[in-house]
Design an enzyme around this catalytic site. Sequence first.
Site, short mmCIF file in Angstrom:
data_model
loop_
_atom_site.label_atom_id
_atom_site.label_comp_id
_atom_site.label_asym_id
_atom_site.label_seq_id
_atom_site.Cartn_x
_atom_site.Cartn_y
_atom_site.Cartn_z
N LEU A 10 -21.62 -23.51 63.46
CA LEU A 10 -21.36 -24.94 63.69
C LEU A 10 -21.00 -25.21 65.15
O LEU A 10 -20.51 -24.33 65.85
CB LEU A 10 -20.24 -25.44 62.77
CG LEU A 10 -18.83 -24.85 62.90
CD1 LEU A 10 -18.06 -25.42 64.06
CD2 LEU A 10 -18.07 -25.10 61.61
N PHE A 15 -30.58 -27.20 75.63
CA PHE A 15 -29.71 -26.33 76.42
C PHE A 15 -30.25 -26.03 77.82
O PHE A 15 -30.08 -24.94 78.34
CB PHE A 15 -29.44 -25.01 75.67
CG PHE A 15 -28.13 -25.08 74.94
CD1 PHE A 15 -28.03 -25.73 73.73
CD2 PHE A 15 -26.98 -24.54 75.50
CE1 PHE A 15 -26.81 -25.85 73.09
CE2 PHE A 15 -25.76 -24.64 74.86
CZ PHE A 15 -25.68 -25.30 73.66
N GLY A 69 -17.81 -23.95 78.77
CA GLY A 69 -16.43 -23.62 78.44
C GLY A 69 -16.31 -23.54 76.94
O GLY A 69 -17.27 -23.21 76.25
N CYS A 86 -15.84 -20.56 72.42
CA CYS A 86 -16.81 -19.55 71.96
C CYS A 86 -17.59 -18.85 73.08
O CYS A 86 -17.46 -17.64 73.25
CB CYS A 86 -17.78 -20.19 70.98
SG CYS A 86 -16.95 -20.65 69.44
N1 LIG Z 1 -14.64 -23.38 67.19
C1 LIG Z 1 -15.95 -23.21 67.05
O1 LIG Z 1 -16.76 -24.06 67.45
C2 LIG Z 1 -16.48 -21.97 66.40
C3 LIG Z 1 -17.82 -21.94 65.98
C4 LIG Z 1 -18.30 -20.79 65.36
C5 LIG Z 1 -17.46 -19.68 65.21
N2 LIG Z 1 -16.18 -19.74 65.64
C6 LIG Z 1 -15.31 -18.57 65.43
O2 LIG Z 1 -14.48 -18.82 64.30
C7 LIG Z 1 -13.18 -18.21 64.50
C8 LIG Z 1 -12.12 -19.28 64.38
O3 LIG Z 1 -12.27 -20.20 65.45
P1 LIG Z 1 -11.51 -21.60 65.48
O4 LIG Z 1 -12.02 -22.33 66.66
O5 LIG Z 1 -11.57 -22.21 64.15
O6 LIG Z 1 -10.00 -21.08 65.75
P2 LIG Z 1 -8.65 -21.93 65.66
O7 LIG Z 1 -7.74 -21.31 66.65
O8 LIG Z 1 -8.94 -23.38 65.72
O9 LIG Z 1 -8.11 -21.62 64.19
C9 LIG Z 1 -7.65 -20.38 63.77
C10 LIG Z 1 -6.49 -20.61 62.78
O10 LIG Z 1 -6.15 -19.39 62.14
C11 LIG Z 1 -4.76 -19.37 61.90
N3 LIG Z 1 -4.35 -17.99 61.61
C12 LIG Z 1 -4.25 -16.95 62.45
N4 LIG Z 1 -3.93 -15.83 61.78
C13 LIG Z 1 -3.84 -16.16 60.47
C14 LIG Z 1 -3.58 -15.44 59.28
N5 LIG Z 1 -3.36 -14.11 59.28
N6 LIG Z 1 -3.59 -16.12 58.11
C15 LIG Z 1 -3.82 -17.44 58.08
N7 LIG Z 1 -4.10 -18.18 59.18
C16 LIG Z 1 -4.11 -17.55 60.36
C17 LIG Z 1 -4.19 -19.99 63.16
O11 LIG Z 1 -2.88 -20.48 62.94
C18 LIG Z 1 -5.21 -21.10 63.45
O12 LIG Z 1 -4.81 -22.32 62.85
C19 LIG Z 1 -13.27 -17.52 65.84
O13 LIG Z 1 -13.63 -16.18 65.65
C20 LIG Z 1 -14.37 -18.27 66.56
O14 LIG Z 1 -14.99 -17.48 67.53
C21 LIG Z 1 -15.67 -20.86 66.22
#
Ligand SMILES: NC(=O)c1ccc[n+]([C@@H]2O[C@H](COP(=O)([O-])OP(=O)(O)OC[C@H]3O[C@@H](n4cnc5c(N)ncnc54)[C@H](O)[C@@H]3O)[C@@H](O)[C@H]2O)c1
Length: 438
Positions: A156, A255, A263, A266
């Site tokens: 996403l 892109f 930035g 990701c």
């Molecule tokens: N943000 C994006 O656009 C996106 C897109 C694709 C993939 N990802 C990947 O998905 C993952 C999450 O990214 P995000 O942007 O959602 O991160 P985020 O920081 O917004 O959310 C992560 C959440 O996990 C919680 N957390 C940490 N340890 C925990 C545990 N043991 N139990 C329960 N909750 C816990 C944190 O408090 C936080 O709220 C990353 O690996 C990222 O690379 C992100």
Amino acid sequence: MKITVIGSGYVGLVTGACLSEHGNDVLCLDLDPRKIEMLQRGEIPIYEPGLEEIVQRNAAAGRLRFTTDIAESVAHGTVQFIAVGTPPDEDGSADLQYVLAAARNIARHMTDYKVVVDKSTVPVGTADKVRDAIDDSLRERGVALPFSVVSNPEFLKEGAAVEDFMKPDRIVVGADDERAIHIMRSIYQPFQRNHDRTLVMDVRSAELTKYAANAMLATRISFMNELANLAEVLGADIELVRRGIGSDPRIGYSFLYPGVGYGGSCFPKDVKALCRSAQENGMDLRVLTAVEEANDAQKLRLVQKVVARFGEQLAGKRFALWGLAFKPRTDDMREAPSLVIIDELLKRGATVCAFDPVAAKEARRILGERIDYATSPMGALDGADALLVVTEWKEFQAPDFERVKALLKQPVIIDGRNLFDPQTVKAYGFDYDAIGRR
Ligand SMILES: NC(=O)c1ccc[n+]([C@@H]2O[C@H](COP(=O)([O-])OP(=O)(O)OC[C@H]3O[C@@H](n4cnc5c(N)ncnc54)[C@H](O)[C@@H]3O)[C@@H](O)[C@H]2O)c1
């Protein structure tokens, strides 16, 4: 189906909300009590178009709940999605402490079969580490329970996350056991009624697919940024070049927009982590190393243009910034180019007044009162020596240029997103500079 989502951030909350929208019974866990309290009150901790309605609708229907209670969250779902952060460690590798902590928590409390799904972006080999962590914890408990580990990377985009999740281009499922594959297929079946877009593969290939996708996109951006800088020197117009190459179906238009560098949460960390994975295996990813270097340099491009006009020392100068978020339609400030730009301007003695439609609160959390925050685009301009465009929000695209000119101390626009047509802006009497435009 009963589903638990561990981590209720950008990915976890969207995943949980969208799965509940299709009738699943979803429990979202987060260790941050403030976040969970907000969600329980029906408030959304992040800005993501369309998310609030889905969360509120499904919470009201009782299909979407939020908790900080680990035991409750493990007991709830047969399927446990891990969607916690994987930030860069000091050496650039992905820090897996949150993923492994989540895995161990599952193992400490589970009493029956679980499908543990890595949705976080994790390096190749992480599923094995998750499996080992669960095995170790089960052994400590002296119990033997069945479980599967699946890689299901998320593609996403922030700003269009709900739409992307609801209508995915593809669903990658990395798994090697039929039971888990069957469960994953049934979870995603409602999201692809038109035609099946599930790609089932081995776990390692699934893990690498996510990094490969982000690395390719980052490469296109850095490639275009360098080409734009070259176009400036050669007297060519990158916008015409972009159209010229995008029309080739082998290249495509997506892109290919030059700007102030990529930035977000990701691309920067995923490019670093992939390079690090390669190094750990005795290889150098030379293209990607250059992609990162080019990006770091590009984040300074706007400041170089400011310095070229106003000199190295900027004491007494004031700059209006349009945009703080790393891209439009999000309040995410992680690795935002605006932070580098602001830092450099302040270091040189300038003052900054910024406007962003949604990211000001998050920016204030990071930057405090080091800059001024305007409540409208025009409000940022008052008495500024130049307007710097940093994020391409739609609402910046067609401003009242007469008013912009009247508010600025000098009619200077430095456009880091090529938002405006150079002829039009110049006709209003602006000194206009953009990225790679003639
Ligand atoms: N943000 C994006 O656009 C996106 C897109 C694709 C993939 N990802 C990947 O998905 C993952 C999450 O990214 P995000 O942007 O959602 O991160 P985020 O920081 O917004 O959310 C992560 C959440 O996990 C919680 N957390 C940490 N340890 C925990 C545990 N043991 N139990 C329960 N909750 C816990 C944190 O408090 C936080 O709220 C990353 O690996 C990222 O690379 C992100």
